[in-house]
Design an enzyme around this catalytic site. Structure first.
Site, PDB file in Angstrom:
ATOM      1  N   HIS A 111      -0.262  -5.922   1.789  1.00 20.78           N
ATOM      2  CA  HIS A 111       1.095  -5.132   0.697  1.00 20.78           C
ATOM      3  C   HIS A 111       0.195  -3.744   0.021  1.00 20.78           C
ATOM      4  O   HIS A 111      -0.844  -4.160  -0.497  1.00 20.78           O
ATOM      5  CB  HIS A 111       1.228  -6.150  -0.261  1.00 20.78           C
ATOM      6  N   ASP A 113       1.705  -2.430  -2.896  1.00 23.88           N
ATOM      7  CA  ASP A 113       1.972  -3.216  -4.354  1.00 23.88           C
ATOM      8  C   ASP A 113       1.165  -3.132  -5.083  1.00 23.88           C
ATOM      9  O   ASP A 113       0.405  -4.178  -4.340  1.00 23.88           O
ATOM     10  CB  ASP A 113       3.683  -3.008  -4.342  1.00 23.88           C
ATOM     11  N   ASP A 142      -7.244  -5.634  -4.430  1.00 26.72           N
ATOM     12  CA  ASP A 142      -5.862  -6.191  -4.153  1.00 26.72           C
ATOM     13  C   ASP A 142      -4.614  -5.789  -3.664  1.00 26.72           C
ATOM     14  O   ASP A 142      -3.597  -5.257  -4.924  1.00 26.72           O
ATOM     15  CB  ASP A 142      -5.644  -7.265  -5.488  1.00 26.72           C
ATOM     16  N   GLU A 176       4.673  -7.856  -2.766  1.00 28.35           N
ATOM     17  CA  GLU A 176       4.605  -9.310  -2.283  1.00 28.35           C
ATOM     18  C   GLU A 176       4.183  -9.229  -4.361  1.00 28.35           C
ATOM     19  O   GLU A 176       3.839 -10.873  -4.564  1.00 28.35           O
ATOM     20  CB  GLU A 176       2.994  -8.851  -2.095  1.00 28.35           C
ATOM     21  N   GLU A 177       3.089  -8.669  -4.785  1.00 28.13           N
ATOM     22  CA  GLU A 177       3.258  -9.047  -5.920  1.00 28.13           C
ATOM     23  C   GLU A 177       4.379  -9.869  -6.890  1.00 28.13           C
ATOM     24  O   GLU A 177       4.085 -10.598  -7.678  1.00 28.13           O
ATOM     25  CB  GLU A 177       2.990  -7.480  -6.949  1.00 28.13           C
ATOM     26  N   GLU A 200      -6.159  -9.175   2.741  1.00 25.79           N
ATOM     27  CA  GLU A 200      -6.019  -9.332   1.153  1.00 25.79           C
ATOM     28  C   GLU A 200      -7.528 -10.062   1.027  1.00 25.79           C
ATOM     29  O   GLU A 200      -8.407  -9.988   2.235  1.00 25.79           O
ATOM     30  CB  GLU A 200      -6.129 -11.146   0.877  1.00 25.79           C
TER      31      GLU A 200
END
Length: 435
Positions: A111, A113, A142, A176-177, A200
């Site tokens: 991801h 974001d 992240d 995703e967040e 991740e």
């Protein structure tokens, strides 16, 4: 000489490029648009454009796909669907490095974001500074570090002249967040591969599962009254201390966690599922009994506990029954039963250890990093939807996940290099080198 050695040598020789790509991605702020942040730091478009240019330059076929909320309405009630999310300037990026024949394909996903800056940074959160072999910035762990590793692995294979039988696909997603609607859209658009690797941060460990997470709020009513007077029976109109009733629930949660520590374990998880209390809100005035209490919690659940929609409705029901059972032990709560307001249900996924992709990932990753352990992830990743459509999915990435969302988030360059080699090894073994 092992055919793969040329690829590993290319990665070593291009360590500066690995670090430089991560710096560029950090310097293109991509805070999730659903979060409270200065608008100039929001939206994933800039970072996705940066990565698209990188992929184009070494021969990947690329395209942007913008999630369409109306089109996704058919997924209402399933993981990742949020009808109020908007996706202007928020594209998913898809890339493909074509294989030479009909080999197995792999999707590399992450991801783009990130969460807001937060406070107490001693480095520029969007500067990508390198100090003592560490790259600092929001998203370093992240998970722009993982994205860097996976695309550099693909480039290393292409630039080394290595030809693969199967396709290598890249899918970097948005949102995703804030719930995972980007991955839902990627799957809904029909993007598929024979396996998926999500990068991740795992500290270079091999993670075949992630747990689901339920956020909830236990709402408890009391009755206000003077805290300095003798309390009368509530049946006579006397006050009821909501804090006192909240303490009952805190004690009951502690007892239930002892049970869950036995019944909700997994062989690849270092910690059992637990109900973690995050917030306790009560009271209005120093001389008044609290007439209301809220206990905010995070409860995890295992992939084996998910319902037919891939969510945690069974565990929700278990917790609702728990709240009711505690209420039955107290006369006031019997007449004024607390309830749970549900906030988030983040889905989970698992690839079993009898699956060929599981076994290949372990073998290929340990070829580079023999000390990598098999260890599930306690937090949510986007693997749920890949697993749900039959794509075996694993997680491996650089960086300590404890640094996710922290001020002075960083990743070590040596771990970026090691992880890039691990991913390259997995790609070459799974997609197979073409003779």
């Amino acid at each position: 000489m092992n055919k793969k050695d040329a690829v590993y040598r290319w990665i070593d020789d291009h360590t500066a490029e690995v670090a430089g790509l991560l710096q560029q991605l950090i310097q293109a702020p991509s805070v999730n648009a659903e979060m409270d942040e200065d608008p100039s730091y929001k939206y994933e478009q800039r970072a996705q454009e940066c990565l698209k240019t990188f992929l184009d330059n070494f021969g990947m076929e690329t395209e942007f796909q913008y999630p369409n909320v109306e089109k996704l309405r058919v997924y209402e009630g399933k993981p990742g669907y949020y009808p109020d999310h908007k996706f202007d300037n928020r594209p998913n990026l898809l890339g493909t490095l074509k294989g030479q024949s009909k080999g197995k394909s792999i999707m590399l996903s992450g991801h783009m974001d990130v969460v807001p800056r937060g406070t107490k940074w001693t480095h520029d959160p969007f500067g990508g500074e390198i100090i003592d072999g560490k790259i600092y910035g929001r998203g370093a762990c992240d998970m722009k570090g993982g994205i860097t590793c996976m695309v550099m692995a693909a480039k290393a294979i292409a630039e080394s002249g290595m030809k693969l039988k199967g396709d290598v696909k890249v899918g970097t997603v948005v949102d995703e967040e804030a719930g995972g609607m980007g991955t839902l859209a990627l799957i809904a658009e029909g993007n598929r591969a024979d396996a998926c690797l999500i990068t991740e941060a795992t500290n270079l460990q091999i993670a075949p599962l992630c747990r689901g997470s339920l956020w909830g709020k236990i709402v408890i009513d009391g009755r206000s009254g003077s805290i300095e007077m003798k309390r009368e029976d509530f049946r006579e109109g006397g006050p009821v201390d909501a804090i006192e009733k909240g303490r009952m629930y805190l004690k009951a949660i502690k007892n239930l966690n002892q049970e869950w520590a036995i019944t909700k374990q997994h062989k690849y998880m270092t910690l059992p599922c637990q109900i973690n209390v995050a917030e306790f809100h009560a009271g209005e005035y120093p001389t008044t009994y609290a007439n209301h209490c809220e206990i905010v919690f995070d409860a995890q659940y295992l992939p084996s506990e998910k319902d037919q929609n891939g969510l945690g409705s069974r565990v929700k029901k278990e917790l609702e029954n728990f709240v009711s059972s505690v209420a039955e032990t107290d006369p006031w709560l019997q007449e004024n039963p607390p309830h749970i307001e549900w906030m988030i249900d983040a889905d989970c996924g698992e690839t079993l250890d009898d699956q060929p992709f599981f076994q290949q990932v372990v073998k290929s990753a340990r070829e580079i990093h023999p000390s990598s352990e098999i260890e599930g992830i306690g937090f949510h990743t986007d693997m749920g939807w890949f697993c749900r459509v039959g794509i075996p999915t694993m997680n491996i990435g650089p960086g300590n996940p404890r640094l996710d969302h922290h001020s002075d988030e960083y990743v070590e360059i040596k771990d970026l290099v090691t992880c890039t080699k691990m991913i390259a090894s997995i790609i070459m073994d799974w997609c197979e080198i073409s003779e």
